[in-house]
Design a protein around this motif. Sequence first.
Motif, PDB file in Angstrom:
ATOM      1  N   MET A 196       8.665  14.303   3.572  1.00 40.00           N
ATOM      2  CA  MET A 196      10.135  13.880   3.337  1.00 40.00           C
ATOM      3  C   MET A 196      10.688  12.910   4.411  1.00 40.00           C
ATOM      4  SD  MET A 196      10.643  13.230   0.188  1.00 40.00           S
ATOM      5  CE  MET A 196      12.608  13.358   0.185  1.00 40.00           C
ATOM      6  N   GLU A 197      10.121  14.359   5.508  1.00 42.31           N
ATOM      7  CA  GLU A 197      10.958  13.979   6.971  1.00 42.31           C
ATOM      8  C   GLU A 197      10.550  11.690   7.421  1.00 42.31           C
ATOM      9  OE1 GLU A 197      10.094  15.030  12.085  1.00 42.31           O
ATOM     10  OE2 GLU A 197       9.662  16.343   9.869  1.00 42.31           O
ATOM     11  N   PHE A 198       8.649  12.011   7.899  1.00 38.41           N
ATOM     12  CA  PHE A 198       8.599  10.756   7.385  1.00 38.41           C
ATOM     13  C   PHE A 198       9.378   9.484   6.743  1.00 38.41           C
ATOM     14  CE2 PHE A 198       6.127   7.130   6.303  1.00 38.41           C
ATOM     15  CZ  PHE A 198       4.653   6.293   7.303  1.00 38.41           C
ATOM     16  N   LYS A 199       9.384   9.994   5.147  1.00 42.79           N
ATOM     17  CA  LYS A 199      10.339   9.279   4.723  1.00 42.79           C
ATOM     18  C   LYS A 199      11.607   9.045   5.095  1.00 42.79           C
ATOM     19  CE  LYS A 199      11.389   7.871  -0.319  1.00 42.79           C
ATOM     20  NZ  LYS A 199      10.979   8.887  -1.555  1.00 42.79           N
ATOM     21  N   ASN A 200      12.399   9.271   5.145  1.00 44.88           N
ATOM     22  CA  ASN A 200      14.317   9.739   5.758  1.00 44.88           C
ATOM     23  C   ASN A 200      14.084   8.855   6.911  1.00 44.88           C
ATOM     24  OD1 ASN A 200      14.340  11.443   3.223  1.00 44.88           O
ATOM     25  ND2 ASN A 200      14.649  13.252   4.561  1.00 44.88           N
ATOM     26  N   LYS A 201      12.951   9.017   7.964  1.00 42.08           N
ATOM     27  CA  LYS A 201      13.307   8.727   9.007  1.00 42.08           C
ATOM     28  C   LYS A 201      13.159   6.840   9.173  1.00 42.08           C
ATOM     29  CE  LYS A 201      12.947   8.342  13.807  1.00 42.08           C
ATOM     30  NZ  LYS A 201      13.953   6.508  14.401  1.00 42.08           N
ATOM     31  N   PHE A 202      11.345   6.659   8.087  1.00 43.59           N
ATOM     32  CA  PHE A 202      11.055   5.364   8.051  1.00 43.59           C
ATOM     33  C   PHE A 202      12.561   4.634   7.773  1.00 43.59           C
ATOM     34  CE2 PHE A 202       9.369   2.199   5.482  1.00 43.59           C
ATOM     35  CZ  PHE A 202       7.870   1.657   6.421  1.00 43.59           C
ATOM     36  N   LEU A 203      13.046   5.550   6.243  1.00 41.27           N
ATOM     37  CA  LEU A 203      14.365   4.663   5.699  1.00 41.27           C
ATOM     38  C   LEU A 203      15.704   4.258   6.427  1.00 41.27           C
ATOM     39  CD1 LEU A 203      14.021   6.528   1.925  1.00 41.27           C
ATOM     40  CD2 LEU A 203      12.969   3.451   2.819  1.00 41.27           C
ATOM     41  N   LYS A 204      15.634   5.630   7.155  1.00 42.37           N
ATOM     42  CA  LYS A 204      16.818   5.274   8.210  1.00 42.37           C
ATOM     43  C   LYS A 204      16.256   4.001   9.082  1.00 42.37           C
ATOM     44  CE  LYS A 204      19.807   8.330  11.507  1.00 42.37           C
ATOM     45  NZ  LYS A 204      19.491   8.308  12.727  1.00 42.37           N
TER      46      LYS A 204
ATOM     47  N   ALA B 259       0.784  -1.209   0.200  1.00 38.46           N
ATOM     48  CA  ALA B 259      -0.081  -0.258  -0.130  1.00 38.46           C
ATOM     49  C   ALA B 259       0.783   1.243   0.213  1.00 38.46           C
ATOM     50  CB  ALA B 259      -1.436   0.185   0.834  1.00 38.46           C
ATOM     51  N   ASN B 260      -0.053   2.693  -0.313  1.00 35.36           N
ATOM     52  CA  ASN B 260       1.188   3.925   0.374  1.00 35.36           C
ATOM     53  C   ASN B 260       1.470   3.845   0.913  1.00 35.36           C
ATOM     54  OD1 ASN B 260       0.894   4.319  -2.451  1.00 35.36           O
ATOM     55  ND2 ASN B 260      -1.465   5.167  -2.047  1.00 35.36           N
ATOM     56  N   ILE B 261       3.586   3.781   1.612  1.00 37.82           N
ATOM     57  CA  ILE B 261       3.988   3.813   2.721  1.00 37.82           C
ATOM     58  C   ILE B 261       3.458   5.162   3.389  1.00 37.82           C
ATOM     59  CG2 ILE B 261       6.212   3.623   3.608  1.00 37.82           C
ATOM     60  CD1 ILE B 261       7.088   2.107   1.616  1.00 37.82           C
ATOM     61  N   TYR B 262       2.377   5.439   3.749  1.00 39.13           N
ATOM     62  CA  TYR B 262       1.771   6.929   4.417  1.00 39.13           C
ATOM     63  C   TYR B 262       1.507   6.466   6.167  1.00 39.13           C
ATOM     64  CZ  TYR B 262       0.074   8.597   0.049  1.00 39.13           C
ATOM     65  OH  TYR B 262       0.431   8.147  -1.454  1.00 39.13           O
ATOM     66  N   GLU B 263       1.962   7.328   7.059  1.00 37.15           N
ATOM     67  CA  GLU B 263       1.290   7.152   7.956  1.00 37.15           C
ATOM     68  C   GLU B 263       0.065   6.870   8.364  1.00 37.15           C
ATOM     69  OE1 GLU B 263       2.243   8.508  12.800  1.00 37.15           O
ATOM     70  OE2 GLU B 263       3.365  10.024  10.836  1.00 37.15           O
ATOM     71  N   SER B 264      -0.745   6.886   7.738  1.00 38.98           N
ATOM     72  CA  SER B 264      -2.234   6.914   8.029  1.00 38.98           C
ATOM     73  C   SER B 264      -2.378   5.587   7.500  1.00 38.98           C
ATOM     74  CB  SER B 264      -2.515   8.117   7.186  1.00 38.98           C
ATOM     75  OG  SER B 264      -3.233   7.276   5.483  1.00 38.98           O
ATOM     76  N   LYS B 265      -1.780   4.710   6.625  1.00 37.34           N
ATOM     77  CA  LYS B 265      -2.456   3.875   6.390  1.00 37.34           C
ATOM     78  C   LYS B 265      -1.359   2.585   7.677  1.00 37.34           C
ATOM     79  CE  LYS B 265      -3.905   4.248   1.899  1.00 37.34           C
ATOM     80  NZ  LYS B 265      -5.517   4.238   1.821  1.00 37.34           N
ATOM     81  N   GLY B 266      -0.963   3.038   8.636  1.00 36.32           N
ATOM     82  CA  GLY B 266      -0.198   2.142   9.536  1.00 36.32           C
ATOM     83  C   GLY B 266       1.419   1.715   8.887  1.00 36.32           C
TER      84      GLY B 266
ATOM     85  N   ASN C 191      12.544 -15.379  12.046  1.00 38.06           N
ATOM     86  CA  ASN C 191      12.589 -16.411  11.221  1.00 38.06           C
ATOM     87  C   ASN C 191      11.530 -15.526   9.849  1.00 38.06           C
ATOM     88  OD1 ASN C 191      14.746 -17.488   8.959  1.00 38.06           O
ATOM     89  ND2 ASN C 191      13.351 -18.995   9.215  1.00 38.06           N
ATOM     90  N   ALA C 192      12.199 -14.113   9.675  1.00 44.15           N
ATOM     91  CA  ALA C 192      11.204 -13.842   8.289  1.00 44.15           C
ATOM     92  C   ALA C 192      11.493 -12.911   7.251  1.00 44.15           C
ATOM     93  CB  ALA C 192       9.467 -13.018   9.363  1.00 44.15           C
ATOM     94  N   LYS C 193      10.974 -12.546   6.546  1.00 46.27           N
ATOM     95  CA  LYS C 193      11.097 -11.613   5.674  1.00 46.27           C
ATOM     96  C   LYS C 193      10.206 -10.759   5.527  1.00 46.27           C
ATOM     97  CE  LYS C 193      12.459  -9.986   0.884  1.00 46.27           C
ATOM     98  NZ  LYS C 193      12.970 -10.624  -0.366  1.00 46.27           N
ATOM     99  N   PHE C 194      10.673  -8.948   6.095  1.00 50.60           N
ATOM    100  CA  PHE C 194       9.950  -8.401   5.409  1.00 50.60           C
ATOM    101  C   PHE C 194       9.323  -7.223   4.452  1.00 50.60           C
ATOM    102  CE2 PHE C 194      10.269  -9.272   9.570  1.00 50.60           C
ATOM    103  CZ  PHE C 194       8.990  -9.315  10.025  1.00 50.60           C
ATOM    104  N   VAL C 195       8.703  -7.458   3.893  1.00 49.73           N
ATOM    105  CA  VAL C 195       8.447  -6.504   2.475  1.00 49.73           C
ATOM    106  C   VAL C 195       7.569  -5.761   2.656  1.00 49.73           C
ATOM    107  CG1 VAL C 195       7.872  -6.597  -0.198  1.00 49.73           C
ATOM    108  CG2 VAL C 195       9.477  -8.712   1.433  1.00 49.73           C
ATOM    109  N   PHE C 196       7.475  -3.699   1.979  1.00 52.71           N
ATOM    110  CA  PHE C 196       7.066  -2.843   2.342  1.00 52.71           C
ATOM    111  C   PHE C 196       7.023  -1.982   1.029  1.00 52.71           C
ATOM    112  CE2 PHE C 196       8.558  -3.356   6.989  1.00 52.71           C
ATOM    113  CZ  PHE C 196       7.242  -2.511   7.136  1.00 52.71           C
ATOM    114  N   THR C 197       6.194  -2.139  -0.091  1.00 55.20           N
ATOM    115  CA  THR C 197       5.874  -2.311  -1.900  1.00 55.20           C
ATOM    116  C   THR C 197       4.504  -0.888  -1.233  1.00 55.20           C
ATOM    117  OG1 THR C 197       6.525  -4.117  -2.035  1.00 55.20           O
ATOM    118  CG2 THR C 197       5.636  -2.596  -3.588  1.00 55.20           C
ATOM    119  N   GLY C 198       5.383   0.231  -1.793  1.00 56.69           N
ATOM    120  CA  GLY C 198       4.176   1.106  -2.143  1.00 56.69           C
ATOM    121  C   GLY C 198       5.399   2.725  -1.974  1.00 56.69           C
TER     122      GLY C 198
END
Length: 181
Positions: free
Chosen positions: A41-49, A6-13, A28-35
């Motif tokens: 940019m503050e949300f995105k940069n913190k998330f990716l960091k 889903a879109n990687i938004y705060e509102s989407k959880g 023992n899992a792989k986690f995949v975020f796609t969106g």
Amino acid sequence: SVLYFANIYESKGARVLLNAVLVAHEMNAKFVFTGGWRDDMEFKNKFLKDVEESAVDITVNEPSSGDKKFQMFADADVFVFPPIMPEGHPWVLVEAMSAGLPIIATDQGAITESVIDGDNGFIVPAGDSNAILEKLRFLEQNKEERIRMGKRSRELFELGFSGEKLADNYTAIFNSAIQSS
């Protein structure tokens, strides 16, 4: 493999799920975020960091479609969509059901019409990373229950969301509207 698509938004959880994932060292899992991303940019940069600094196996992908999208669903074992704001009926849940995945979601909008707590997945409180982690651990440790819930998702898809069923439902709605006019 746990998929968030889903879109990687705060509102989407997305952040709520990431907070659960960041402490899932023993899984023992792989986690995949796609969106896609918003202009926050503050949300995105913190998330990716946080992803980059984590010892957990986390992949973040740009939006995908077509065969690549279907392959992501096919490769997943669990689907998580935990919005913290109201939703309509997210189509991504139908896609997860079609792929035969157990689903962890929140009770936002019409989600509980597709995700039935304890049947084809779990409904957790919005914003509760601990509840998501608890359900992820349960599904990891209970393969037979994970498989049963995935099969049930597929059954519910066939019963209410297959192309044939949707066409039948639209036909009934249009016939009813025509008859009442």
